[in-house]
Design an enzyme around this catalytic site. Structure first.
Site, PDB file in Angstrom:
ATOM      1  N   HIS A 155      31.148  46.681  39.811  1.00 16.82           N
ATOM      2  CA  HIS A 155      31.729  45.397  39.388  1.00 16.82           C
ATOM      3  C   HIS A 155      31.101  44.195  40.068  1.00 16.82           C
ATOM      4  CE1 HIS A 155      35.289  47.153  37.268  1.00 16.82           C
ATOM      5  NE2 HIS A 155      35.082  48.134  38.128  1.00 16.82           N
ATOM      6  N   LYS A 205      41.094  31.489  38.526  1.00 14.13           N
ATOM      7  CA  LYS A 205      40.414  32.724  38.935  1.00 14.13           C
ATOM      8  C   LYS A 205      40.397  32.706  40.454  1.00 14.13           C
ATOM      9  CE  LYS A 205      36.745  31.244  36.549  1.00 14.13           C
ATOM     10  NZ  LYS A 205      36.241  32.370  35.786  1.00 14.13           N
ATOM     11  N   ARG A 206      39.993  33.803  41.075  1.00 17.40           N
ATOM     12  CA  ARG A 206      39.880  33.778  42.534  1.00 17.40           C
ATOM     13  C   ARG A 206      38.949  32.657  42.983  1.00 17.40           C
ATOM     14  NH1 ARG A 206      42.169  38.008  45.583  1.00 17.40           N
ATOM     15  NH2 ARG A 206      41.286  36.812  47.305  1.00 17.40           N
ATOM     16  N   LYS A 254      31.795  31.139  41.878  1.00 16.38           N
ATOM     17  CA  LYS A 254      32.512  30.750  40.661  1.00 16.38           C
ATOM     18  C   LYS A 254      32.503  29.237  40.444  1.00 16.38           C
ATOM     19  CE  LYS A 254      35.616  34.763  41.042  1.00 16.38           C
ATOM     20  NZ  LYS A 254      35.500  35.527  39.781  1.00 16.38           N
ATOM     21  N   THR A 288      36.902  38.254  32.893  1.00 14.41           N
ATOM     22  CA  THR A 288      37.819  38.730  31.865  1.00 14.41           C
ATOM     23  C   THR A 288      38.805  37.618  31.494  1.00 14.41           C
ATOM     24  OG1 THR A 288      39.056  39.741  33.675  1.00 14.41           O
ATOM     25  CG2 THR A 288      37.736  41.216  32.307  1.00 14.41           C
ATOM     26  N   LYS A 323      40.571  36.179  27.747  1.00 20.87           N
ATOM     27  CA  LYS A 323      41.977  35.824  27.477  1.00 20.87           C
ATOM     28  C   LYS A 323      42.062  34.431  26.868  1.00 20.87           C
ATOM     29  CE  LYS A 323      43.004  38.674  31.415  1.00 20.87           C
ATOM     30  NZ  LYS A 323      43.167  38.681  32.887  1.00 20.87           N
TER      31      LYS A 323
END
Ligand code: 26Q
Length: 835
Positions: A377, A568-569, A574, A676, A680
């Protein structure tokens, strides 16, 4: 806990004769509910807490799961029924109530029953704590997989840990993240069933002893160990209206019985209780890092505890059916390893087969390496797990011996294939040499598995070109891609009832088990009335989201504004930082009066930072400080609002994604394995602004480039740019970025905390910034402008929104699970009796 005696007694068959099925109608539900409420829970007029009706409802539903659960178990127990086991340190399940009713098909009946009893379903649903047994993507993926497997009738069982404390609760105090323990089991967990009769013994420490068995064969036993018990708790996983209920089995650590302890500690009671605590510590808390926190002994204990308990459980069942004949074990069982976290299962299965069941090495290896499959991952090298050899030796000496032997035999094969290539041997060894030698868990997983997969097309390609290149050259046939997905039951049908209804009115309900059917929405983009209805639903969901924001952050959102969301985290790759730089840029434009044809925006950023990740925490503080300035400037007004939404979690996402217009997927290309959340949002009609990273690439392919706001360097360009990166020159050449850096550097957002954001400024200006924030700023701001312009044309935006939902079919975990099954597991769907 000690139920051995109870289990030994045979059950009278009259106990087990089948009962008539429980009614799924309003009256039956009401009857059961009242019985639980009045008798089981003993409620009377003084019971005011909503916890009681919540619990009565869960018990009512659990009964209805239970009959299906048993039938599913019998159906999966037929001879040679192959099983897959999903081994994961994380299952981020969220709440179960809504999902259970949806999958049983009794949401309306329950709603009506409660209404007649003077209760509100929505209120009871809020009582349930999120089962937050995971950090983020990897843990939530495991939960979506289970839902899809049950829906596809696949005999798949999840194995995980029953953490006493899940993911911490995030509070924001003075703009800073504060962590609070998540005692989610405080009021009990009415969904689970304890199964003490399946308790397993897990060993730690000690040493291995070589001996000759009765047949004169050399054997090894692991002695002088400190043992811990693993007690299973089963959680039902219902499929969608198909009578299937699979199992998630979560292990909890318990001390071996007190008598052993008493003896071991020579009658010293306090030490004996301390030992009990040490045992129970193993499952006390989830490690809250979504990247690595390498080298923590308790974490290794957790990993081995899960692997050993789960393997023993499966082997015990095997032996009960087939005795000591393991010749068909690999044909009938697959263990899917969710990242390297449970990878010591490779060595543990070898140990169990050899030391406990007497198999020889070759036979045991044939079985093991045809039973394990590994999913990777992450591409971040720092997130690859390594364990110090010395720690392994102390905690799991027998496993270390086995890993050494696996390595010796493996390197023998490499040397035979590439004679004299000593550098290759060093690169591929399961042991990384150095002052503190380490075990490379990813390499152990690859060597011990018949399948290795990444989680999006780009990620899988980068894996075989980079990190795993040597292994790909050796075994190209092992490597494959399985693009992630999400379950549309939770992430559309469950969380967005208004949109679901609109969709089903127009194309029927088939999409709930066949998401590709959403394609049928495409022609409706030209239907003016449908577009108006679509907009009305979005507005309703935006109101719900705005209410959450106001309750949590005290900031009012204008429903006409564009809702621009990144949840998100928190992690540098990111690039929440890039997002807030854009917000500062918008603020700067407003202050300069550059607001012609302005599109109002409400920006939401949310996510947890690992407690030890200082930079991620500082970025949270920056977001909050920028929010403080922007939201309180009357000149800004409704042009722009910004909030940091605290405590992002599964149940919050169920409100967030339906109400989002613009989905921020802005990681540095080549760093996000898949993502992911992006799926959504897309499913719920948000439009993505994103880089060519992870599954964004496939999202854009599916929806068409004209319906996606693309920006930024490609993965290859990022690598090239980094070789000669000069962010100061980029800032100097870009007036907008220059003004943003000027505002940041002047302390405009930290008037009373001078110098606070220096580390952030420094990271942007560093020639070694791995995330190349400055390099993507211009292209990001331009893409944001395109998004805003498009939003002004609400009819066009609505078309794009519909097209995004319509093109999201690929991103169902039903598709993902079908691929795992067809290419890796090869299971036959089960058919429970009477459905
Ligand atoms: C490792 C060692 C010690 C303690 C913790 C950890 C640890 C824990 C969790 C390391 C990694 C994780 C989680 C990783 C994760 O969530 N990865 C995400 O997986 C998603 C599902 O495949 C992808 O969509 C995301 O891109 C990826 O970041």
């Amino acid at each position: 806990m000690q139920l051995k005696a109870v289990c030994a007694t045979t059950k009278p068959s009259s106990l087990l004769t089948e009962l008539p099925p429980l009614g799924m109608d309003v009256a039956s539900i009401t009857d059961d509910f009242r019985r639980y409420y009045n008798y089981t829970l003993g409620c009377d007029g003084d019971c005011l807490s909503t916890h009681y009706p919540y619990k009565a409802l869960v018990l009512t539903l659990r009964d209805r799961l239970m009959e299906r659960w048993k039938k599913s178990k019998y159906a999966a127990r037929t001879k040679d029924c192959k099983h897959a086991y999903y081994l994961s340190l994380e299952f981020l399940m969220g709440r179960a109530l809504g999902n259970t009713m949806l999958n049983l098909g009794i949401t309306d009946e329950v709603g009506k029953s409660l209404y007649e009893l003077g209760l509100r379903l929505e209120e009871l649903a809020e009582v349930e704590m999120d089962a937050g047994l995971g950090n983020g993507g990897l843990g939530r993926l495991a939960a979506c997989f289970l839902d899809s497997c049950a829906t596809l009738r696949l005999p798949v069982m999840g194995y995980g840990i029953r953490y006493e404390y899940g993911m911490f609760r995030q509070l924001i105090e003075n703009g800073y993240q504060v962590e609070e323990p998540d005692h989610w089991l405080r009021d009990g967990n009415p969904w689970e069933i304890e199964r003490p009769e399946h308790t397993k013994r897990i060993r730690f420490g000690g040493r291995s002893e070589h001996y000759r068995d009765a047949d004169g064969r050399m054997r090894v036993r692991w002695v002088d160990t400190h043992d811990v018990l693993a007690v299973p708790y089963d959680v039902p996983i219902p499929g969608y209206r198909n009578g299937v209920v699979n199992t998630l089995r979560l292990w909890q650590a318990a001390a071996t019985d007190v008598f052993d302890l008493g003896e071991f500690n020579a009658g010293s009671y306090p030490e004996s209780v301390a030992a009990k605590n040490e045992a129970e510590n193993i499952t006390m808390v989830l490690y809250p890092n979504d990247a690595s926190e390498n080298g923590k002994e308790l974490r290794l204990r957790q990993q081995y505890f899960l692997a050993s308990a789960s393997l023993q459980d499966v082997l015990t069942r095997w032996v009960r059916s087939y005795g000591n004949d393991f010749s068909r074990f690999a044909e009938n069982n697959t263990f899917q390893l969710n990242d390297t976290h449970p990878a010591c299962a490779v060595a543990e299965l070898m140990r169990l087969l050899m030391d406990e069941y007497g198999l020889g090495w070759e036979e045991a290896w044939e079985i093991t390496s045809n039973t394990m499959a590994y999913t990777n991952h992450t591409l971040l090298p720092e997130a690859l797990e390594k364990w110090p050899v010395r720690m392994f030796e102390r905690l799991l000496p027998r496993l270390l011996e086995i890993i050494y032997e696996i390595n010796a035999r493996f390197l023998g094969g490499v040397a035979a294939r590439w004679p004299g290539d000593t550098d290759r041997l060093r690169r591929m060894s399961l042991i990384e040499e150095g002052p503190e030698p380490q075990i490379r868990m990813a390499f152990l997983a690859i060597v011990g598995s018949f399948s290795v997969n990444g989680v999006a097309a780009l990620h899988s390609r980068l894996l075989v070109e980079g990190l795993f290149r040597d292994f790909y050259e050796l075994w190209p046939e092992k490597f494959n891609n399985k693009t992630n997905g999400v379950t549309q039951r939770r992430w559309l049908a469950g969380c967005n009832p208004a949109l679901s209804e609109l969709i089903s009115e127009n194309i029927g309900e088939g999409w709930k088990t066949d998401l590709e059917q959403l394609r049928q929405l495409r022609p409706l983009t030209e239907d003016h009335e449908f577009r108006a209805a679509w907009r009305a639903v979005k507005r309703l969901n935006k109101r719900r989201l705005a209410e959450l924001v106001e309750a949590e952050c005290g900031v009012r959102f204008d429903l006409d504004a564009m809702f621009d969301v990144q949840v998100k985290r928190m992690h540098e790759y990111k690039r929440q930082l890039l997002n807030i730089l854009h917000v500062i840029h918008l603020y700067d434009r407003i202050k300069r009066g550059d607001t012609k044809e302005w599109v109002p925006r409400c920006v939401i950023i949310g996510g947890k930072a690992a407690p030890g990740y200082a930079m991620a925490k500082l970025i949270i503080k920056l977001i909050n400080n920028v929010a403080g300035v922007v939201n309180n400037d009357p000149e800004v007004g409704d042009h722009l609002k910004v909030v940091f939404l605290p405590n992002y979690r599964v149940s919050a996402m169920e409100i967030i994604c339906p109400g989002t217009d613009l989905s921020e997927q802005i990681s540095t290309a080549g760093k996000e394995a898949s993502g992911t959340g992006n799926m959504k949002f897309m499913m719920n009609g948000a439009i993505t602004i994103g880089t060519l990273d992870g599954a964004n690439i496939e999202i854009r392919e599916e929806v068409g480039e004209e319906n996606f706001f693309l920006f930024g360097l490609t993965a290859a360009e990022v690598e090239a740019v980094r070789k000669n990166y000069n962010p100061a020159a980029i800032v100097a050449a870009d007036e907008d970025l220059g003004r943003v850096m000027q505002l940041l550097g002047s302390g405009h957002f930290n008037q009373f905390e001078p110098g606070l954001f220096e580390p952030v400024i420094h990271s942007i200006l560093s020639p070694f910034d791995p995330w190349v924030v400055a390099a993507d700023f211009r292209s990001y701001v331009d893409a944001q402008r395109r998004a805003a312009e498009l939003y002004r044309d609400q009819e066009r935006w609505t078309r794009m929104s519909i097209l995004n939902t319509a093109a999201s079919g690929k991103f169902s975990t039903d598709r993902t699970m079908r691929e795992y099954n067809e290419e890796i597991w090869k299971l036959t769907p089960i058919e429970p009796q009477g459905e």
